[in-house]
Design a protein around this motif. Structure first.
Motif, PDB file in Angstrom:
ATOM      1  N   LEU A 143       0.820  -1.204   0.000  1.00 21.55           N
ATOM      2  CA  LEU A 143       0.000   0.000   0.000  1.00 21.55           C
ATOM      3  C   LEU A 143       0.858   1.259   0.000  1.00 21.55           C
ATOM      4  N   SER A 144       0.279   2.350  -0.479  1.00 19.66           N
ATOM      5  CA  SER A 144       0.918   3.662  -0.353  1.00 19.66           C
ATOM      6  C   SER A 144       0.836   4.123   1.096  1.00 19.66           C
ATOM      7  N   GLY A 145       1.561   5.196   1.426  1.00 17.50           N
ATOM      8  CA  GLY A 145       1.515   5.713   2.788  1.00 17.50           C
ATOM      9  C   GLY A 145       0.117   6.117   3.211  1.00 17.50           C
ATOM     10  N   GLY A 146      -0.601   6.794   2.332  1.00 22.46           N
ATOM     11  CA  GLY A 146      -1.960   7.211   2.654  1.00 22.46           C
ATOM     12  C   GLY A 146      -2.879   6.031   2.876  1.00 22.46           C
ATOM     13  N   GLU A 147      -2.728   4.983   2.063  1.00 25.11           N
ATOM     14  CA  GLU A 147      -3.553   3.783   2.210  1.00 25.11           C
ATOM     15  C   GLU A 147      -3.212   3.050   3.505  1.00 25.11           C
ATOM     16  N   GLN A 148      -1.932   3.021   3.859  1.00 26.13           N
ATOM     17  CA  GLN A 148      -1.556   2.383   5.121  1.00 26.13           C
ATOM     18  C   GLN A 148      -2.148   3.134   6.313  1.00 26.13           C
ATOM     19  N   GLN A 149      -2.144   4.463   6.245  1.00 25.39           N
ATOM     20  CA  GLN A 149      -2.694   5.221   7.367  1.00 25.39           C
ATOM     21  C   GLN A 149      -4.207   5.054   7.455  1.00 25.39           C
TER      22      GLN A 149
ATOM     23  N   ALA B 131      -4.383   9.939  18.027  1.00 22.90           N
ATOM     24  CA  ALA B 131      -3.533   9.937  16.836  1.00 22.90           C
ATOM     25  C   ALA B 131      -2.290  10.786  17.075  1.00 22.90           C
ATOM     26  N   ASP B 132      -1.116  10.174  16.895  1.00 22.45           N
ATOM     27  CA  ASP B 132       0.158  10.865  17.124  1.00 22.45           C
ATOM     28  C   ASP B 132       0.800  11.208  15.783  1.00 22.45           C
ATOM     29  N   GLU B 133       0.754  12.473  15.396  1.00 26.98           N
ATOM     30  CA  GLU B 133       1.296  12.956  14.114  1.00 26.98           C
ATOM     31  C   GLU B 133       0.816  12.079  12.951  1.00 26.98           C
ATOM     32  N   PRO B 134      -0.486  11.869  12.807  1.00 25.72           N
ATOM     33  CA  PRO B 134      -0.996  10.913  11.815  1.00 25.72           C
ATOM     34  C   PRO B 134      -0.725  11.308  10.375  1.00 25.72           C
ATOM     35  N   CYS B 135      -0.487  12.600  10.119  1.00 19.58           N
ATOM     36  CA  CYS B 135      -0.240  13.058   8.747  1.00 19.58           C
ATOM     37  C   CYS B 135       1.230  13.401   8.524  1.00 19.58           C
ATOM     38  N   GLY B 136       2.066  13.085   9.511  1.00 17.35           N
ATOM     39  CA  GLY B 136       3.461  13.505   9.463  1.00 17.35           C
ATOM     40  C   GLY B 136       4.255  12.927   8.310  1.00 17.35           C
ATOM     41  N   ASN B 137       3.889  11.729   7.840  1.00 19.95           N
ATOM     42  CA  ASN B 137       4.619  11.082   6.748  1.00 19.95           C
ATOM     43  C   ASN B 137       3.882  11.185   5.412  1.00 19.95           C
ATOM     44  N   LEU B 138       2.837  12.010   5.361  1.00 22.74           N
ATOM     45  CA  LEU B 138       1.984  12.041   4.176  1.00 22.74           C
ATOM     46  C   LEU B 138       2.076  13.377   3.452  1.00 22.74           C
ATOM     47  N   ASP B 139       1.793  13.345   2.139  1.00 21.96           N
ATOM     48  CA  ASP B 139       1.681  14.592   1.392  1.00 21.96           C
ATOM     49  C   ASP B 139       0.354  15.264   1.740  1.00 21.96           C
ATOM     50  N   LYS B 140       0.165  16.467   1.258  1.00 24.18           N
ATOM     51  CA  LYS B 140      -1.011  17.243   1.646  1.00 24.18           C
ATOM     52  C   LYS B 140      -2.312  16.558   1.234  1.00 24.18           C
TER      53      LYS B 140
END
Length: 220
Positions: free
Chosen positions: A138-144, A161-170
Motif C-alpha cells: 500500500l501507499s503511505g496514505g492507504e496504510q494510514q 492519533a500521534d502525528e498521523p499526517c506527518g509522513n503524508l503529502d497534503k
C-alpha cells in the motif's frame, strides 16, 4: 465518556517532560500542539494509558484507572481507545483485512461479527477493494487509512492519533483529516498530536504546550 487528567506529571531523570497538567477531554476533535520537545506525545501516551504518570491521576468516567490491575487496564485500552501512529504500525506480512481484524481477535469477537465489522470499517476508509492485499503493497496514505480502520473496529469512545499526517503529502493528509472529522461528528472523541498549524485549525479545540505545560486551551 470523559478522560480527566489531574495534576499529571511525567519525569525522566528528574526532569518534568509533562508538568502538572489538568485537562478534561469529553468530546469533539481535539488537537494537542507545540514545538518539538514540548511534551505532546508524552501527554498523549498518558491519555491513552500507554504510559504511567510519575504523579497525578488519570480518570475515566471518574475511575482512577492506574489503580486497576494490568488485565483491567488492557480492557480499557482495547474497548475504549483506538490508536493511530505516524509510522502506521501495521503488521507488514498481514493483509489489510488481517491488520484491521487484530483488535477484534484480542477482544475475542466471534468470527462472523469480526468479518462484518472489518468490512464496514474498510468501507468507511475507502479501502474495501484492498482487503486481501499485504500492508507492504500500500501507499503511505492507504496504510494510514488502514490504521484508522483498525483503530475504530472495536468502536472505541476515543481515537488517539500521534502525528498521523506527518509522513503524508497534503492530499493524503487532507483525506486523513476528513476521516477524523467524520468520526468526531459521529460522536467519537478524536485527540490528535500535530505540529502542523493548518491541520490544528481544522479541529474543535487546540491545546498548546510549552515546556510540558498547557499555555493555551482554546475552542474554535
Amino acid at each position: 465518556m470523559s478522560i480527566e487528567l489531574t495534576e499529571i506529571t511525567k519525569e525522566y531523570n528528574g526532569k518534568a517532560v509533562v508538568n502538572h497538567i489538568n485537562l478534561t477531554i469529553d468530546g469533539g476533535f481535539v488537537c494537542i500542539t507545540g514545538r518539538s520537545g514540548s511534551g505532546k506525545s508524552t501527554l498523549l501516551k498518558m491519555i491513552g494509558l500507554m504510559l504511567r504518570p510519575t504523579s497525578g491521576k488519570v480518570l475515566i468516567n471518574g475511575a482512577d484507572v492506574w489503580k486497576c490491575k494490568e488485565a483491567e487496564l488492557n480492557k480499557y485500552r482495547n474497548a475504549l481507545l483506538g490508536f493511530v501512529f505516524q509510522d502506521y504500525s501495521l503488521e507488514p506480512s498481514y493483509t489489510v483485512f488481517e491488520n484491521v481484524e487484530l483488535p477484534l481477535l484480542i477482544a475475542g469477537t466471534p468470527k462472523d461479527e469480526r468479518k462484518e465489522r472489518v468490512r464496514k470499517c474498510l468501507e468507511f476508509v475507502g479501502l474495501s477493494e484492498f482487503a486481501k492485499q499485504r500492508a507492504t503493497t500500500l501507499s503511505g496514505g492507504e496504510q494510514q487509512r488502514t490504521a484508522i480502520a483498525r483503530a475504530i473496529v472495536n468502536e472505541p469512545s476515543f481515537v488517539l492519533a500521534d502525528e498521523p499526517c506527518g509522513n503524508l503529502d497534503k492530499e493524503n493528509g487532507d483525506k486523513i483529516m476528513a476521516l477524523f472529522r467524520t468520526l468526531a461528528d459521529k460522536g467519537v472523541t478524536v485527540v490528535m498530536v500535530t505540529h502542523n498549524e493548518e491541520d490544528a485549525k481544522k479541529t474543535d479545540r487546540i491545546i498548546r504546550l510549552l515546556d510540558g505545560k498547557v499555555v493555551k486551551d482554546e475552542k474554535l
